[in-house]
Design a protein around this motif. Sequence first.
Motif, PDB file in Angstrom:
ATOM      1  N   TRP A 131      64.559  60.959  -2.332  1.00 44.02           N
ATOM      2  CA  TRP A 131      63.664  60.193  -3.204  1.00 44.02           C
ATOM      3  C   TRP A 131      62.822  59.255  -2.341  1.00 44.02           C
ATOM      4  O   TRP A 131      63.303  58.262  -1.825  1.00 44.02           O
ATOM      5  CB  TRP A 131      64.474  59.404  -4.221  1.00 44.02           C
ATOM      6  CG  TRP A 131      63.645  58.793  -5.318  1.00 44.02           C
ATOM      7  CD1 TRP A 131      63.329  57.479  -5.470  1.00 44.02           C
ATOM      8  CD2 TRP A 131      63.018  59.483  -6.391  1.00 44.02           C
ATOM      9  NE1 TRP A 131      62.543  57.312  -6.577  1.00 44.02           N
ATOM     10  CE2 TRP A 131      62.333  58.527  -7.174  1.00 44.02           C
ATOM     11  CE3 TRP A 131      62.951  60.831  -6.776  1.00 44.02           C
ATOM     12  CZ2 TRP A 131      61.607  58.850  -8.310  1.00 44.02           C
ATOM     13  CZ3 TRP A 131      62.227  61.164  -7.910  1.00 44.02           C
ATOM     14  CH2 TRP A 131      61.573  60.190  -8.668  1.00 44.02           C
ATOM     15  N   GLY A 132      61.557  59.612  -2.156  1.00 40.79           N
ATOM     16  CA  GLY A 132      60.651  58.766  -1.408  1.00 40.79           C
ATOM     17  C   GLY A 132      60.037  59.443  -0.205  1.00 40.79           C
ATOM     18  O   GLY A 132      60.477  60.526   0.212  1.00 40.79           O
ATOM     19  N   ASP A 136      57.269  54.720   2.461  1.00 43.09           N
ATOM     20  CA  ASP A 136      57.680  53.920   1.299  1.00 43.09           C
ATOM     21  C   ASP A 136      58.587  52.764   1.717  1.00 43.09           C
ATOM     22  O   ASP A 136      59.139  52.753   2.827  1.00 43.09           O
ATOM     23  CB  ASP A 136      58.422  54.788   0.277  1.00 43.09           C
ATOM     24  CG  ASP A 136      57.524  55.803  -0.406  1.00 43.09           C
ATOM     25  OD1 ASP A 136      56.292  55.651  -0.307  1.00 43.09           O
ATOM     26  OD2 ASP A 136      58.054  56.750  -1.005  1.00 43.09           O
ATOM     27  N   ALA A 152      65.029  53.795  -5.990  1.00 38.13           N
ATOM     28  CA  ALA A 152      63.660  53.347  -6.252  1.00 38.13           C
ATOM     29  C   ALA A 152      62.945  53.024  -4.944  1.00 38.13           C
ATOM     30  O   ALA A 152      63.553  52.543  -3.986  1.00 38.13           O
ATOM     31  CB  ALA A 152      63.664  52.117  -7.162  1.00 38.13           C
ATOM     32  N   ARG A 155      55.542  52.231  -3.037  1.00 36.63           N
ATOM     33  CA  ARG A 155      54.627  52.949  -2.147  1.00 36.63           C
ATOM     34  C   ARG A 155      53.395  52.086  -1.888  1.00 36.63           C
ATOM     35  O   ARG A 155      52.473  52.012  -2.723  1.00 36.63           O
ATOM     36  CB  ARG A 155      54.237  54.289  -2.771  1.00 36.63           C
ATOM     37  CG  ARG A 155      53.474  55.237  -1.866  1.00 36.63           C
ATOM     38  CD  ARG A 155      53.582  56.669  -2.369  1.00 36.63           C
ATOM     39  NE  ARG A 155      54.966  57.134  -2.281  1.00 36.63           N
ATOM     40  CZ  ARG A 155      55.425  58.237  -2.887  1.00 36.63           C
ATOM     41  NH1 ARG A 155      54.599  58.997  -3.591  1.00 36.63           N
ATOM     42  NH2 ARG A 155      56.692  58.585  -2.771  1.00 36.63           N
ATOM     43  N   VAL A 160      52.342  52.067  -6.126  1.00 39.93           N
ATOM     44  CA  VAL A 160      53.101  52.706  -7.197  1.00 39.93           C
ATOM     45  C   VAL A 160      54.597  52.576  -6.917  1.00 39.93           C
ATOM     46  O   VAL A 160      55.049  52.776  -5.774  1.00 39.93           O
ATOM     47  CB  VAL A 160      52.725  54.194  -7.359  1.00 39.93           C
ATOM     48  CG1 VAL A 160      53.612  54.870  -8.399  1.00 39.93           C
ATOM     49  CG2 VAL A 160      51.253  54.322  -7.758  1.00 39.93           C
ATOM     50  N   TRP A 161      55.352  52.247  -7.947  1.00 38.61           N
ATOM     51  CA  TRP A 161      56.807  52.206  -7.895  1.00 38.61           C
ATOM     52  C   TRP A 161      57.347  53.493  -8.497  1.00 38.61           C
ATOM     53  O   TRP A 161      56.977  53.879  -9.604  1.00 38.61           O
ATOM     54  CB  TRP A 161      57.333  51.019  -8.696  1.00 38.61           C
ATOM     55  CG  TRP A 161      56.836  49.676  -8.236  1.00 38.61           C
ATOM     56  CD1 TRP A 161      55.548  49.213  -8.302  1.00 38.61           C
ATOM     57  CD2 TRP A 161      57.615  48.642  -7.628  1.00 38.61           C
ATOM     58  NE1 TRP A 161      55.469  47.944  -7.787  1.00 38.61           N
ATOM     59  CE2 TRP A 161      56.715  47.560  -7.367  1.00 38.61           C
ATOM     60  CE3 TRP A 161      58.955  48.514  -7.301  1.00 38.61           C
ATOM     61  CZ2 TRP A 161      57.141  46.374  -6.791  1.00 38.61           C
ATOM     62  CZ3 TRP A 161      59.383  47.328  -6.726  1.00 38.61           C
ATOM     63  CH2 TRP A 161      58.487  46.267  -6.464  1.00 38.61           C
ATOM     64  N   TRP A 162      58.238  54.162  -7.754  1.00 38.92           N
ATOM     65  CA  TRP A 162      58.868  55.388  -8.230  1.00 38.92           C
ATOM     66  C   TRP A 162      60.357  55.092  -8.436  1.00 38.92           C
ATOM     67  O   TRP A 162      61.065  54.745  -7.490  1.00 38.92           O
ATOM     68  CB  TRP A 162      58.685  56.529  -7.235  1.00 38.92           C
ATOM     69  CG  TRP A 162      57.250  56.961  -7.091  1.00 38.92           C
ATOM     70  CD1 TRP A 162      56.324  56.490  -6.215  1.00 38.92           C
ATOM     71  CD2 TRP A 162      56.579  57.949  -7.869  1.00 38.92           C
ATOM     72  NE1 TRP A 162      55.114  57.116  -6.388  1.00 38.92           N
ATOM     73  CE2 TRP A 162      55.235  58.022  -7.409  1.00 38.92           C
ATOM     74  CE3 TRP A 162      56.973  58.788  -8.923  1.00 38.92           C
ATOM     75  CZ2 TRP A 162      54.293  58.894  -7.953  1.00 38.92           C
ATOM     76  CZ3 TRP A 162      56.033  59.658  -9.466  1.00 38.92           C
ATOM     77  CH2 TRP A 162      54.716  59.710  -8.975  1.00 38.92           C
ATOM     78  N   TYR A 171      63.123  59.909 -14.379  1.00 41.02           N
ATOM     79  CA  TYR A 171      62.382  59.064 -13.466  1.00 41.02           C
ATOM     80  C   TYR A 171      61.068  58.658 -14.111  1.00 41.02           C
ATOM     81  O   TYR A 171      60.587  59.274 -15.074  1.00 41.02           O
ATOM     82  CB  TYR A 171      62.135  59.773 -12.137  1.00 41.02           C
ATOM     83  CG  TYR A 171      61.101  60.870 -12.186  1.00 41.02           C
ATOM     84  CD1 TYR A 171      59.753  60.590 -11.938  1.00 41.02           C
ATOM     85  CD2 TYR A 171      61.464  62.185 -12.473  1.00 41.02           C
ATOM     86  CE1 TYR A 171      58.793  61.590 -11.984  1.00 41.02           C
ATOM     87  CE2 TYR A 171      60.520  63.187 -12.519  1.00 41.02           C
ATOM     88  CZ  TYR A 171      59.184  62.887 -12.276  1.00 41.02           C
ATOM     89  OH  TYR A 171      58.238  63.877 -12.333  1.00 41.02           O
ATOM     90  N   TYR A 172      60.495  57.584 -13.589  1.00 35.92           N
ATOM     91  CA  TYR A 172      59.182  57.157 -14.049  1.00 35.92           C
ATOM     92  C   TYR A 172      58.496  56.417 -12.916  1.00 35.92           C
ATOM     93  O   TYR A 172      59.120  56.078 -11.904  1.00 35.92           O
ATOM     94  CB  TYR A 172      59.282  56.281 -15.301  1.00 35.92           C
ATOM     95  CG  TYR A 172      59.982  54.955 -15.103  1.00 35.92           C
ATOM     96  CD1 TYR A 172      59.256  53.793 -14.877  1.00 35.92           C
ATOM     97  CD2 TYR A 172      61.381  54.858 -15.170  1.00 35.92           C
ATOM     98  CE1 TYR A 172      59.895  52.567 -14.708  1.00 35.92           C
ATOM     99  CE2 TYR A 172      62.024  53.641 -15.003  1.00 35.92           C
ATOM    100  CZ  TYR A 172      61.272  52.504 -14.769  1.00 35.92           C
ATOM    101  OH  TYR A 172      61.911  51.293 -14.599  1.00 35.92           O
ATOM    102  N   ASN A 173      57.210  56.171 -13.067  1.00 42.83           N
ATOM    103  CA  ASN A 173      56.479  55.418 -12.045  1.00 42.83           C
ATOM    104  C   ASN A 173      55.660  54.323 -12.707  1.00 42.83           C
ATOM    105  O   ASN A 173      55.241  54.439 -13.861  1.00 42.83           O
ATOM    106  CB  ASN A 173      55.606  56.341 -11.183  1.00 42.83           C
ATOM    107  CG  ASN A 173      54.514  57.029 -11.983  1.00 42.83           C
ATOM    108  OD1 ASN A 173      53.504  56.424 -12.305  1.00 42.83           O
ATOM    109  ND2 ASN A 173      54.725  58.304 -12.290  1.00 42.83           N
ATOM    110  N   THR A 175      52.477  51.521 -11.699  1.00 44.54           N
ATOM    111  CA  THR A 175      51.501  50.982 -10.758  1.00 44.54           C
ATOM    112  C   THR A 175      51.473  49.468 -10.921  1.00 44.54           C
ATOM    113  O   THR A 175      51.123  48.945 -11.984  1.00 44.54           O
ATOM    114  CB  THR A 175      50.098  51.566 -11.007  1.00 44.54           C
ATOM    115  OG1 THR A 175      50.149  52.994 -10.871  1.00 44.54           O
ATOM    116  CG2 THR A 175      49.097  51.009 -10.011  1.00 44.54           C
TER     117      THR A 175
END
Length: 371
Positions: A131-132, A136, A152, A155, A160-162, A171-173, A175
Amino acid sequence: MFLSTSTYPEKRIRPLCGAAALVFAMLIVGGIFARNGWFPATDALSGKRTGWFGKALPKNASSSWNPFAAPLPTPTPQLSKENIYAGSRLLAVVDANANETPPADLAVWRPSSGTWYVYNLVTSAWTSYAWGNSTDTPVQGDFDGDGKTDFAVFRPSTNVWWIATSGNSSYYNVTFGASGDTPAVADFDGDGRTDVAVFRPSTGVWYISRSSDSGTTTVTYGVSSDIPTPRDYDGDGRADISVWRPSTTSFYTLRSSDTTTQKVTFGNDGDTPVSADFDGDGKANYAVRHNAGWIIMNDSWTSTTTTTPTGDAATDIPVANDFDGDGNVDIAVWRDSNGHWYIRKSGSSNALREEAWGTSGDKPVPALWRR
């Protein structure tokens, strides 16, 4: 639990009847169930929000049984630890013979592959999760409020946060932020979920996306050279906006409980801020790492304790967390040269524990993962 400090004048006691008697009986039964932890809540080890009426359950206890039916599960659910307010003071309460808070897991994030590696100190089980990307910044937080840390990253190239949530494996993102911002996540609104937040050094402004209502808090607090250190210093259940200023060797904190500013000065220019709850009272202690030693301020901000935990090198990375599950954060470092963790246990033993987990180039991210 009922607390009372009042005394009552002598009164004539009349028999209860009808609805009053029913309410009284329900209170008595409810009190019995509350004291024995027969109510739904978050499982102390798995983090699942199940059971009856708010008490944490042991790892192997049933969490979906009917408390009005027999037999009782084995072991019987019991409170592990909770914080209660007595007047204006936050108290930590632990039931006798109950399970304490679970220990943090060892974990590293590997930029070269964007992979997380998590090691459970209790079961020796481990897991990995891709993940990433290499550029990041890994962030640690419980963004869905299930009691477990989510994978988490922030970026910087896109702001943006992932976030991969542990609660439902989705999952979600988001900004949020701008170029040059520093992630400063914490639970600022006290809802049990980590809030996405950044500190902008160029303007000294904090931007906080509140998980409780999806609103944004904007506060100017700090200067360009400050290091964000958000923690719950006043024990009100909400993280305080706070910074460490190397030039004045001072912490500056905007207390969420009364919106006043608190300044605590100690340490040296070049120290690394490592504030955490080292004494287990529900409030973070101001602390810095000076060379290979740790300087920890007590809650009255009148004295400090200096500890050299491992004979470690100044280049080691501080990774303070509660690794033994006693409710106190342990002094600890991670050594990049050999991928070893050196943990000084809190309490009377003060024993040193060494664990190998990770390789050179990894970024240590200890937290309660429990995958």
